[in-house]
Design a protein around this motif. Structure first.
Motif, PDB file in Angstrom:
ATOM      1  N   GLU A 109       0.854  -1.004  -0.083  1.00 23.13           N
ATOM      2  CA  GLU A 109       0.032   0.283  -0.032  1.00 23.13           C
ATOM      3  C   GLU A 109       1.190   1.265  -0.141  1.00 23.13           C
ATOM      4  O   GLU A 109       0.458   2.954  -1.188  1.00 23.13           O
TER       5      GLU A 109
ATOM      6  N   SER B  57       6.759   3.652 -11.456  1.00 23.69           N
ATOM      7  CA  SER B  57       6.748   5.025 -10.993  1.00 23.69           C
ATOM      8  C   SER B  57       8.588   4.745 -11.400  1.00 23.69           C
ATOM      9  O   SER B  57       9.060   4.021 -11.306  1.00 23.69           O
TER      10      SER B  57
ATOM     11  N   ARG C 257       3.145   0.884  -3.524  1.00 21.80           N
ATOM     12  CA  ARG C 257       2.830   0.271  -4.953  1.00 21.80           C
ATOM     13  C   ARG C 257       3.114   1.497  -5.841  1.00 21.80           C
ATOM     14  O   ARG C 257       4.046   1.173  -7.285  1.00 21.80           O
ATOM     15  N   GLU C 258       2.159   2.465  -5.979  1.00 23.63           N
ATOM     16  CA  GLU C 258       1.770   4.373  -6.343  1.00 23.63           C
ATOM     17  C   GLU C 258       3.988   4.213  -7.088  1.00 23.63           C
ATOM     18  O   GLU C 258       4.334   4.259  -8.652  1.00 23.63           O
ATOM     19  N   ASN C 259       5.221   3.850  -5.832  1.00 25.52           N
ATOM     20  CA  ASN C 259       6.288   4.331  -6.536  1.00 25.52           C
ATOM     21  C   ASN C 259       6.770   3.257  -7.269  1.00 25.52           C
ATOM     22  O   ASN C 259       8.134   3.678  -8.091  1.00 25.52           O
TER      23      ASN C 259
END
Length: 260
Positions: A211, A219, A214-216
Motif C-alpha cells: 500500500e 513509476s 505501489r505507486e512508487n
C-alpha cells in the motif's frame, strides 16, 4: 575530563535513547540506484528513527526471508545487544518468501561456494538464464506462507520471552515489476492472508508495504530492477512504520516538523 575517561560513580548519565531494531531484507537499505550503508539518512529505518528521536539497529541482507530473520535472531550478536535497549522491533521480512523460486533456494545460496571460479561463473549464468524463464510458473515460492508464518511466530515468541513488554511490528509483502521474475507475484496474496491471520491472532500491528510503495514501484522514480524503491517509497514506508511505532510505544516523541 576527556570523552575517553570513565564517568565518575554517582554522576547522572544521560538516559539511553530507545533503539528501533529492524530485521529486514534489501528493501530496508536499497535505494533507486542500489545498496546503501546502514547509516544512510534517506533509507526508511533511519527516517523513522530520526522522526522518533531514537537510535536504530538495522540487521538486513539482500535475499533474506523470514527464515534468515530467525537465523539472525539466533546467531547475530548485534541483535542480542539491541534487544535489551529496543523500543520496538520491526520484522521487515517476508517479501522474498513470496517470489517465484522454481529452482531450489539452496541452489542459489550455494552458487558462491562452487569451485573453481570458471565453473562458478558458468553455474551462475545458467541460474540467471533459467530463473526468469521458469518464473511464469509462479511456483513454488521461496517459502510457503505456512512456513513464513511459523518463522514470524517463532521470532515473536522468542522476543516475548526475553522482553514481554517489547512491541513487535510486522510487515505485509511489497509489490514488484521485476523482469528477473517476469513480473509474476502469485505468491503475494496467499502470504498476505496468512500473515494477516497470524497478526490478528497474536495482536501484532502490521504495516502494508504494498500500500505504501505501489505507486512508487510502478513509476520511473523506483530502482530499475523493479523490486527496490525510490526515495518517495522510503518516505511513505517510514511514515507508516512511524505511525505504528507511535501507537504501540507510549514514549515515542512527536514527529519533527517538516520531516514528512
Amino acid at each position: 575530563m576527556t570523552s575517553s575517561e570513565p564517568t565518575p560513580i554517582g554522576t547522572d548519565a544521560a538516559p539511553q535513547r530507545p533503539v528501533l531494531l529492524v530485521i529486514g531484507d534489501s528493501l530496508s537499505y536499497y535505494g533507486p540506484k542500489g545498496g546503501l550503508p546502514a547509516d544512510h539518512p534517506q533509507i526508511w529505518p533511519n527516517l523513522v528513527a530520526a522522526e522518533l528521536g531514537w537510535d536504530v539497529e538495522l540487521v538486513a541482507r539482500i535475499g533474506w526471508t523470514t527464515r534468515d530473520a530467525w537465523w539472525a535472531m539466533t546467531q547475530d550478536p548485534r541483535v542480542w545487544a539491541a534487544i535489551p535497549h529496543a523500543g520496538a522491533v520491526v520484522l521487515a521480512v517476508g517479501g522474498m518468501d513470496t517470489l517465484p523460486s522454481p529452482l531450489p533456494t539452496a541452489l542459489r545460496e550455494g552458487l558462491r561456494y562452487i569451485r573453481p571460479p570458471a565453473l562458478r561463473r558458468a553455474a551462475r549464468n545458467a541460474y540467471g538464464w533459467l530463473q526468469p524463464r521458469l518464473s511464469p510458473l509462479g511456483r513454488p515460492v521461496a517459502l510457503p506462507p505456512r512456513v513464513s508464518v511459523e518463522y514470524l511466530e517463532t521470532i515473536r515468541d522468542a522476543l516475548a520471552y526475553m522482553r514481554p513488554d517489547l512491541p513487535v511490528i510486522g510487515t505485509m509483502p511489497s509489490v514488484h515489476r521485476s523482469e528477473q521474475y517476469r513480473s509474476v507475484h502469485a505468491g503475494r496474496l496467499p502470504a498476505a492472508r496468512a500473515i494477516t491471520r497470524w497478526a490478528a491472532e497474536k495482536s501484532v500491528p502490521l504495516v502494508d508495504l504494498a500500500e505504501a510503495v505501489r505507486e512508487n514501484v510502478f513509476s520511473d522514480d523506483a530502482n530499475p530492477d523493479g523490486i527496490h524503491w525510490g526515495w518517495e517509497g522510503h518516505r511513505r514506508v517510514a511514515a507508516a512504520v512511524g505511525d505504528a511505532v507511535r501507537i504501540v510505544h507510549r514514549d515515542a516523541e512527536v514527529p519533527v516538523e517538516g520531516l514528512r
